[in-house]
Motif scaffolding. Structure first.
Motif, PDB file in Angstrom:
ATOM      1  N   TYR A  53      87.168   9.020 -14.865  1.00  0.00           N
ATOM      2  CA  TYR A  53      88.572   9.362 -14.474  1.00  0.00           C
ATOM      3  C   TYR A  53      88.636   9.607 -12.981  1.00  0.00           C
ATOM      4  N   VAL A  54      89.128   8.800 -12.281  1.00  0.00           N
ATOM      5  CA  VAL A  54      89.176   8.722 -10.704  1.00  0.00           C
ATOM      6  C   VAL A  54      90.409   8.674 -10.112  1.00  0.00           C
ATOM      7  N   GLY A  55      90.780   8.902  -9.025  1.00  0.00           N
ATOM      8  CA  GLY A  55      91.722   8.473  -8.009  1.00  0.00           C
ATOM      9  C   GLY A  55      91.339   7.271  -7.234  1.00  0.00           C
ATOM     10  N   ASP A  56      92.178   6.653  -6.722  1.00  0.00           N
ATOM     11  CA  ASP A  56      91.909   5.253  -5.997  1.00  0.00           C
ATOM     12  C   ASP A  56      91.242   5.590  -4.455  1.00  0.00           C
ATOM     13  N   GLY A  57      91.356   6.760  -3.951  1.00  0.00           N
ATOM     14  CA  GLY A  57      90.645   7.078  -2.875  1.00  0.00           C
ATOM     15  C   GLY A  57      89.424   7.471  -3.179  1.00  0.00           C
ATOM     16  N   GLY A  58      89.011   8.135  -3.980  1.00  0.00           N
ATOM     17  CA  GLY A  58      87.629   8.401  -4.491  1.00  0.00           C
ATOM     18  C   GLY A  58      87.019   7.108  -4.935  1.00  0.00           C
ATOM     19  N   PHE A  59      87.512   6.285  -5.728  1.00  0.00           N
ATOM     20  CA  PHE A  59      86.872   5.135  -6.081  1.00  0.00           C
ATOM     21  C   PHE A  59      86.646   4.143  -5.321  1.00  0.00           C
ATOM     22  N   ALA A  60      87.273   4.260  -4.222  1.00  0.00           N
ATOM     23  CA  ALA A  60      87.196   3.100  -3.041  1.00  0.00           C
ATOM     24  C   ALA A  60      85.886   3.317  -2.401  1.00  0.00           C
ATOM     25  N   MET A  61      85.455   4.858  -2.118  1.00  0.00           N
ATOM     26  CA  MET A  61      84.430   5.142  -1.387  1.00  0.00           C
ATOM     27  C   MET A  61      83.030   4.763  -1.994  1.00  0.00           C
ATOM     28  N   LEU A  62      82.761   4.765  -3.250  1.00  0.00           N
ATOM     29  CA  LEU A  62      81.591   4.118  -3.788  1.00  0.00           C
ATOM     30  C   LEU A  62      81.867   3.164  -5.217  1.00  0.00           C
ATOM     31  N   MET A  63      82.744   2.238  -4.849  1.00  0.00           N
ATOM     32  CA  MET A  63      83.357   1.305  -5.810  1.00  0.00           C
ATOM     33  C   MET A  63      82.052   0.186  -6.108  1.00  0.00           C
ATOM     34  N   ALA A  64      81.180   0.100  -5.188  1.00  0.00           N
ATOM     35  CA  ALA A  64      80.019  -0.862  -5.380  1.00  0.00           C
ATOM     36  C   ALA A  64      79.066  -0.491  -6.494  1.00  0.00           C
ATOM     37  N   GLU A  65      79.158   0.866  -7.014  1.00  0.00           N
ATOM     38  CA  GLU A  65      78.408   1.249  -8.070  1.00  0.00           C
ATOM     39  C   GLU A  65      78.857   0.848  -9.535  1.00  0.00           C
ATOM     40  N   PHE A  66      80.099   0.193  -9.624  1.00  0.00           N
ATOM     41  CA  PHE A  66      80.610  -0.228 -10.868  1.00  0.00           C
ATOM     42  C   PHE A  66      79.705  -1.756 -10.897  1.00  0.00           C
ATOM     43  N   HIS A  67      79.247  -2.293  -9.922  1.00  0.00           N
ATOM     44  CA  HIS A  67      78.147  -3.310  -9.940  1.00  0.00           C
ATOM     45  C   HIS A  67      76.899  -2.736 -10.487  1.00  0.00           C
ATOM     46  N   THR A  68      76.507  -1.450 -10.253  1.00  0.00           N
ATOM     47  CA  THR A  68      75.386  -0.850 -10.668  1.00  0.00           C
ATOM     48  C   THR A  68      75.508  -0.857 -12.326  1.00  0.00           C
ATOM     49  N   ALA A  69      76.795  -0.345 -12.676  1.00  0.00           N
ATOM     50  CA  ALA A  69      76.801  -0.290 -14.082  1.00  0.00           C
ATOM     51  C   ALA A  69      76.714  -1.696 -14.843  1.00  0.00           C
ATOM     52  N   VAL A  70      77.251  -2.699 -14.278  1.00  0.00           N
ATOM     53  CA  VAL A  70      77.121  -3.798 -14.976  1.00  0.00           C
ATOM     54  C   VAL A  70      75.546  -4.316 -14.857  1.00  0.00           C
ATOM     55  N   ARG A  71      74.777  -4.207 -14.078  1.00  0.00           N
ATOM     56  CA  ARG A  71      73.636  -4.689 -13.894  1.00  0.00           C
ATOM     57  C   ARG A  71      72.637  -3.833 -14.644  1.00  0.00           C
ATOM     58  N   TYR A  72      72.751  -2.683 -15.054  1.00  0.00           N
ATOM     59  CA  TYR A  72      72.031  -1.739 -15.958  1.00  0.00           C
ATOM     60  C   TYR A  72      72.748  -1.778 -17.420  1.00  0.00           C
ATOM     61  N   ARG A  73      73.786  -2.600 -17.415  1.00  0.00           N
ATOM     62  CA  ARG A  73      74.599  -2.583 -18.816  1.00  0.00           C
ATOM     63  C   ARG A  73      74.740  -1.316 -19.254  1.00  0.00           C
ATOM     64  N   LEU A  74      75.439  -0.599 -18.430  1.00  0.00           N
ATOM     65  CA  LEU A  74      75.854   0.974 -18.881  1.00  0.00           C
ATOM     66  C   LEU A  74      77.419   0.939 -18.796  1.00  0.00           C
TER      67      LEU A  74
END
Length: 587
Positions: free
Chosen positions: A441-462
């Protein structure tokens, strides 16, 4: 194939029960990466997009499991990127081991490319901090680093020159006196049960029994002792107030709880701290002293496992050095049962407060009220869900509208209160608990800083679920500027709007943007039911104020001053404030 020193490192980590290392490769840790490759059946390497995320993940893994979290970064800039996440671990007392690379020992001190003395850089953040200069050192230094991280609930750091990483295992090129033997001591996790002396417990009982208006402040150090905390509250007729980190210690629907404390807390909790004549602090080193009783107005008993933290926030009549569960078991038989009038009075105040908060969760308000989003997330999430919250206004909405029930858990950067850990936290917790529902549960400011880690979630099927409370601004800073009496400046991002839902879909996950209240429940249901990572980007009202539990005259005066000085969005802010009050009066 000859065994490398880096393999000794990985083998020793595995002996301590380490099963995961979060990190990002680089030429300064190629030897360690080879050690991980050769022992992939023992220790899994989780590849991230940014070293800061790796440190956050190690911290969250430690918080969620109680086991040491481990992060890995290359020399120079890679190691520097770890710092923010390591400070998060330090300030929230999470056991973490940071492993970094270093230039070859033969060029150290020559201003070689990317040469950074990471051991010096990390001096303030670590409890143990060593450069490994001899392969024979590795078993002993790993043992000491991990023992220290566990024992002192903090950060340990080992940095390895490149040539040491790839040297033959157990080599001792500088042996001059006696052979160095690896320690024979078996790895153990240090979780001591510490109980105060009987005479201290008796003195504490006398103080608590003499109190007429007793309050309990419970922090994360009381985790696992929830039933004992409630039993103590029942015996003393004492309302329970929780620190934000301690939110999951006792359920929010407990008949003793009256909410949190501080800027994100409740009005009744602040009133209690003003009125209480006795305060029992359980496993908390609550930093915001202005919300605690004024010195001398209340007797204070503090249960604290770390002696150096006892009495650092408020004059303490009796510090009890021990873990909360063991201390309360010994203390309870000594406590007198009090009349419950004091507790009932505050529970009634808390019921009124909850009614006022529920009024702000209305689906009829447009733009979407962030309270409504937080409430819908609370209603639809599972009873064993884990919420990983970012810093900012989202922390206020989570504190007040996300309810701890069942086996729910709640994690955030508590004392450091840094932006951006929400998503990395969720990935680490999901990795540790693959069968549970985990929500960032995140704000747009915080999410934008490390949003690349959503790709990490997809790669590891998390299958993490990301819910963005998107006010297109740095919302917390906006209100902090106004409370200082200044018009807002430099806190709204404006156009064009980033397409976070499109990013999620582009990574291979589920993504949807929501900008109308009636769209919220269906979008959340679809995301929570999605078999994989999912993101819901919700456009909320940017002018909704995260007001403190009790607004002081000085705060109101400075807020008004910011309007008089030319607050650029005063019309929409004023409209939102009026709507809030009307909604509360109507309901």
């Amino acid at each position: 194939m000859a065994e490398l020193t880096a393999e000794v490192l990985i083998e020793r980590l595995a002996a301590w029960g380490v099963d995961t290392v979060f990190g990002l490769p680089g030429d300064g840790i190629n030897g360690i990466m080879e050690g991980l490759r050769r022992h992939a059946d023992q220790v899994r390497f989780v590849l991230v997009h940014h070293e800061e995320a790796a440190a956050f993940m190690a911290t969250a893994y430690a918080k969620a499991t109680g086991k040491i979290g481990v992060c890995l970064a290359t020399s120079g800039p890679g190691g520097i990127h770890l710092a923010n996440g390591l400070y998060d671990a330090k300030l929230d007392h999470a056991p973490v081991l940071a492993i970094t690379g270093l230039q070859e020992s033969s060029v150290l001190g020559t201003a070689y490319q990317q040469e950074v003395a990471l051991d010096r850089l990390f001096e303030d953040v670590t409890e143990y901090n060593q450069v490994v200069m001899n392969p024979a050192q590795v078993p002993a230094l790993v043992d000491i680093a991990i023992r220290t991280a566990y024992a002192r609930r903090g950060v340990a750091h080992l940095t390895f020159p490149n040539d040491v990483q790839i040297a033959p295992a157990h080599q001792d090129p500088y042996q001059t006196v006696a052979p160095v033997r690896p320690p024979a001591t078996a790895p153990v996790q240090l979780t001591p049960v510490v109980r105060p002396h009987d005479d201290d417990l008796r003195r504490a009982a006398d103080i608590l029994n003499a109190g007429e208006k007793v309050a309990i402040l419970a922090g994360i150090g009381a985790r696992g002792a929830g039933p004992l905390v409630e039993e103590t509250a029942a015996r003393l007729g004492a309302p329970i107030v929780k620190s934000l980190l301690g939110k999951m210690v006792v359920p929010d629907d407990s008949p003793y709880v009256i909410g949190g404390l501080g800027l994100l807390g409740t009005g009744p909790s602040e009133e209690l701290m003003e009125e209480a004549d006795t305060l029992l602090m359980l496993g908390t080193n609550f930093p915001y002293t202005k919300f605690l009783p004024e010195p001398g107005k209340a007797k204070v008993v503090q249960v604290e496992l770390e002696p150096t933290r006892a009495g650092t926030r408020i004059p303490t009549d009796l510090p009890l050095i021990g873990d909360v569960a063991g201390t309360l078991r010994a203390l309870l038989p000594m406590l007198d049962r009090k009349d419950g009038g004091h507790l009932r009075a505050y529970r009634e105040k808390f019921a009124d407060w909850q009614h006022a908060m529920a009024a702000l969760e209305s689906p009829d308000r447009d733009p979407i009220a962030p309270q409504y989003l937080a409430h819908q997330l609370d209603v639809l999430a599972a009873d064993d869900a884990v919420l990983c919250c970012d810093s900012g206004t989202v922390a206020t909405w989570a504190a007040r509208h996300w309810q701890i029930r069942g086996t729910r858990e709640f994690y955030l950067s508590g004392t450091l209160a840094t932006m951006a850990p929400g998503l990395p936290y969720a990935l680490a917790v999901q990795h540790a608990h693959p069968g549970r529902q985990v929500i960032a549960y995140v704000g747009d400011g915080g999410f934008a800083m490390l949003m690349a880690e959503f790709h990490t979630a997809v790669r590891y099927r998390l299958p993490v679920k990301v819910v963005i409370n998107n006010n297109n601004s740095l919302g917390q800073i906006l209100w902090e500027q106004m409370v200082l009496g200044f018009p807002e400046h430099g806190v709204r991002f404006g156009e064009p709007l980033p397409d976070y839902a499109g990013w999620a879909a582009g990574c291979g996950g589920f993504g949807v943007r929501v900008d109308k209240p009636d769209q919220v429940p269906a979008a959340l249901r679809e995301a929570l039911a999605h078999d994989g990572p999912a993101l819901v980007d919700v456009a909320v009202n940017p002018d909704e104020p995260p007001l403190p539990g009790k607004v002081t005259y000085d705060q109101a005066k400075k807020f008004a001053t910011s309007f008089l000085m030319g607050q650029p969005n005063k019309a929409s802010i004023a409209t939102t404030l009026v709507k809030d009050k009307i909604q509360q009066l109507r309901d």
